[in-house]
Scaffold this active site. Structure first.
Site, PDB file in Angstrom:
ATOM      1  N   HIS A   3      41.800  34.644  37.261  1.00 43.71           N
ATOM      2  CA  HIS A   3      40.389  34.080  37.427  1.00 43.71           C
ATOM      3  C   HIS A   3      39.511  34.978  37.927  1.00 43.71           C
ATOM      4  O   HIS A   3      38.305  34.618  38.002  1.00 43.71           O
ATOM      5  CB  HIS A   3      40.625  32.847  38.422  1.00 43.71           C
ATOM      6  CG  HIS A   3      41.559  31.815  38.014  1.00 43.71           C
ATOM      7  ND1 HIS A   3      41.675  30.591  38.617  1.00 43.71           N
ATOM      8  CD2 HIS A   3      41.986  31.569  36.679  1.00 43.71           C
ATOM      9  CE1 HIS A   3      42.303  29.811  37.943  1.00 43.71           C
ATOM     10  NE2 HIS A   3      42.518  30.302  37.019  1.00 43.71           N
ATOM     11  N   CYS A  53      24.983  41.356  25.713  1.00 43.49           N
ATOM     12  CA  CYS A  53      24.198  42.622  26.143  1.00 43.49           C
ATOM     13  C   CYS A  53      25.254  43.659  26.195  1.00 43.49           C
ATOM     14  O   CYS A  53      25.269  44.769  26.012  1.00 43.49           O
ATOM     15  CB  CYS A  53      23.942  42.104  27.866  1.00 43.49           C
ATOM     16  SG  CYS A  53      23.745  43.545  28.783  1.00 43.49           S
ATOM     17  N   ALA A  98      52.483  29.985  53.681  1.00 42.00           N
ATOM     18  CA  ALA A  98      53.267  31.210  52.892  1.00 42.00           C
ATOM     19  C   ALA A  98      53.240  32.275  53.895  1.00 42.00           C
ATOM     20  O   ALA A  98      54.078  33.072  53.799  1.00 42.00           O
ATOM     21  CB  ALA A  98      52.140  31.510  51.645  1.00 42.00           C
TER      22      ALA A  98
END
Ligand code: OAD
Length: 247
Positions: free
Chosen positions: A119, A132, A234
């Site tokens: 991501h 651009c 975790a």
């Protein structure tokens, strides 16, 4: 934590050459980074889905940048936790190790390991104008000196270098992530397993014969298909697992 389950996963890892781990926001929770769908996931009553879209940015770039600037400021005070450290150290333990992350926070990198960032990164910017062609650039300013920030090439609006809802992931990252599901052990850690295509990776790994593991205090849609669920944070589960693996 169930010792028998931890031993089963440690045994599978001991025999594995190809190990893939997919992380989500839960892995950074112990560092003080709010998850998207947990407590503290809202910003000024907005959900991630309200702000992390090209439409939201087109409508109100300043609002979207306020959110990202706020997240960047929070992150600047966060440190990697034991989950990031253990997952970074596994690069030296397994001959074919892949760390895939949905997190944009940069904490895996700060723990010394470069993941495949599905991501993108909150510390990178790119030009909002597709025409651009300035690519992405790093920006560590906290808070941002200019809000919204500008593209150094064309002077137009810059956007966060992250993947928004409705946008495609980088095909090169997807190819690498898909290839990494051909592994012996696949671990999904700290993700709600709701956002595709990342959420599909544990299913791919399962179909391809991997021993699949979920690390999460809560149940997710992936819980039903994994071989072992390690219920817990975790940061503690990975620490315990790592100790067994090396002990
Ligand atoms: P979520 O916020 O959807 O889910 C976080 C998961 O972490 C939940 O299942 C929690 O139960 C779990 N969790 C909480 N504390 C934990 C801990 N200490 N250890 C382990 N797990 C814990 O985050 P993601 O699954 O990463 O995308 O979300 C996926 C994507 O949706 C994000 O990358 C982001 C978001 O909107 C975009 O912005 C495009």
């Amino acid at each position: 934590m169930n010792d028998t389950l931890l031993d089963r996963v440690a045994d599978a890892l001991r025999q594995a050459q190809r190990v893939t781990v997919l992380t989500g926001a839960g892995v950074s929770a112990a560092s003080g980074v709010p998850t998207f769908r947990g407590p503290g996931g809202l910003w000024k009553s907005f959900r991630a889905e309200d702000l992390a879209t090209p439409e939201a940015f087109a409508r109100d770039p300043l609002l979207v940048w306020e959110w990202y600037d706020w997240r960047r400021q929070r992150l600047a005070h966060c440190q990697p936790n034991r989950a990031h450290v253990v997952l970074g150290s596994w690069g030296a333990l397994f001959p074919h190790y892949r760390l895939l992350t949905q997190n944009v926070d940069g904490l895996h990198e700060r723990a010394g390991f470069e993941p495949i960032r599905l991501h993108g990164s909150i510390w990178e910017l790119s030009c909002w104008s597709r025409a651009c062609g300035s690519g992405t650039w790093r920006n560590d300013q906290v808070p941002l000196a200019e809000r919204p920030p500008r593209c150094p090439s064309c002077g137009g609006l810059a956007r966060p270098g992250v993947v928004w809802f409705g946008e495609g992931l980088d095909p090169h990252d997807v190819a690498q992530a898909t290839a990494a599901t051909a592994c012996q052990v696949f671990i999904a850690a700290g993700t709600s397993s709701l956002v595709y295509p990342a959420a599909g990776l544990v299913h791919d790994a399962h179909r391809r014969g991997a021993f699949t593991v979920e690390i999460n205090p809560d149940e997710t849609p992936a819980s039903a298909i994994v071989d072992v669920r390690l219920q817990g944070g975790a940061e503690t589960v990975l620490h315990d697992l790592d100790e067994r693996l090396r002990g």
